[in-house]
Design a protein around this motif. Structure first.
Motif, PDB file in Angstrom:
ATOM      1  N   LEU A  26      -1.398  10.519 -12.200  1.00 46.04           N
ATOM      2  CA  LEU A  26      -1.102   9.207 -11.638  1.00 46.04           C
ATOM      3  C   LEU A  26      -1.561   9.119 -10.191  1.00 46.04           C
ATOM      4  O   LEU A  26      -2.152   8.116  -9.775  1.00 46.04           O
ATOM      5  N   VAL A  53      -8.196   3.882  -8.107  1.00 47.29           N
ATOM      6  CA  VAL A  53      -8.111   2.452  -8.415  1.00 47.29           C
ATOM      7  C   VAL A  53      -7.748   1.665  -7.160  1.00 47.29           C
ATOM      8  O   VAL A  53      -8.281   0.573  -6.931  1.00 47.29           O
ATOM      9  N   PHE A  54      -6.898   2.207  -6.317  1.00 50.55           N
ATOM     10  CA  PHE A  54      -6.504   1.529  -5.084  1.00 50.55           C
ATOM     11  C   PHE A  54      -7.709   1.340  -4.160  1.00 50.55           C
ATOM     12  O   PHE A  54      -7.891   0.273  -3.568  1.00 50.55           O
ATOM     13  N   PHE A  64       2.974   0.895  -9.044  1.00 55.83           N
ATOM     14  CA  PHE A  64       1.530   0.775  -9.257  1.00 55.83           C
ATOM     15  C   PHE A  64       1.260   0.134 -10.615  1.00 55.83           C
ATOM     16  O   PHE A  64       0.306  -0.618 -10.774  1.00 55.83           O
ATOM     17  N   ALA A  65       2.135   0.400 -11.583  1.00 56.91           N
ATOM     18  CA  ALA A  65       1.999  -0.195 -12.921  1.00 56.91           C
ATOM     19  C   ALA A  65       2.140  -1.713 -12.876  1.00 56.91           C
ATOM     20  O   ALA A  65       1.738  -2.402 -13.809  1.00 56.91           O
ATOM     21  N   ALA A  97      -1.456  -2.918 -10.044  1.00 51.33           N
ATOM     22  CA  ALA A  97      -2.826  -2.819 -10.576  1.00 51.33           C
ATOM     23  C   ALA A  97      -3.128  -3.962 -11.548  1.00 51.33           C
ATOM     24  O   ALA A  97      -4.145  -4.650 -11.385  1.00 51.33           O
ATOM     25  N   THR A 123       2.541  -2.396  -4.581  1.00 48.39           N
ATOM     26  CA  THR A 123       2.245  -1.024  -5.004  1.00 48.39           C
ATOM     27  C   THR A 123       3.370  -0.094  -4.575  1.00 48.39           C
ATOM     28  O   THR A 123       3.777   0.788  -5.329  1.00 48.39           O
ATOM     29  N   SER A 179      -4.445   6.540  -9.502  1.00 44.96           N
ATOM     30  CA  SER A 179      -4.039   5.365  -8.733  1.00 44.96           C
ATOM     31  C   SER A 179      -4.735   5.308  -7.376  1.00 44.96           C
ATOM     32  O   SER A 179      -5.049   4.223  -6.895  1.00 44.96           O
ATOM     33  N   THR A 180      -5.001   6.443  -6.781  1.00 47.60           N
ATOM     34  CA  THR A 180      -5.731   6.454  -5.514  1.00 47.60           C
ATOM     35  C   THR A 180      -7.143   5.911  -5.713  1.00 47.60           C
ATOM     36  O   THR A 180      -7.614   5.071  -4.936  1.00 47.60           O
TER      37      THR A 180
END
Length: 119
Positions: free
Chosen positions: A60, A67-68, A95-96, A99, A90, A64-65
């Motif tokens: 994750l 995608v961020f 984050f779920a 995003a 976020t 997530s990094t």
């Protein structure tokens, strides 16, 4: 013109709702089990308690990094407004949530750009 799929924004909106509800339910369960004060240190310890949870936590974090970083660059490319909402949620919701929220807002922006090109 950017090609778009009409139903895609509704899938993202459904994921926004699920991304708010499911992590919140888990956080409520954590608070019930470990006390009403949300102990972030304990939360992180439990998230890394065994190899399976370590794998999920690290997965994750890395995913997530990436995608961020993409969210920030894509929002600049599309000249999207109100990115601060995505960044804030976020860290305050999940984050779920943020995003899919970004993806929903991105679809709205693409629709707007397409409308402006046809005028």
């Amino acid at each position: 013109m950017i090609r778009q799929i009409k139903w895609l924004k509704w899938v993202y909106l459904l994921l926004v709702i699920l991304g708010a509800i499911l992590p919140t339910l888990a956080n409520i369960e954590f608070a019930k089990s470990y006390g009403p004060a949300f102990d972030i240190q304990l939360f992180l310890e439990l998230a890394n308690n065994n190899p399976a949870s370590q794998s999920l936590s690290r997965d994750l974090f890395i995913g997530s990094t990436a995608v961020f970083v993409w969210i920030i660059s894509e929002s600049k490319r599309l000249e999207m407004k109100n990115l601060w909402i995505v960044i804030l949620t976020t860290f305050t919701i999940a984050f779920a949530f943020s995003a899919p929220l970004f993806l929903y807002l991105r679809e709205l922006r693409i629709e707007e750009m397409n409308r402006n090109q046809t005028i």
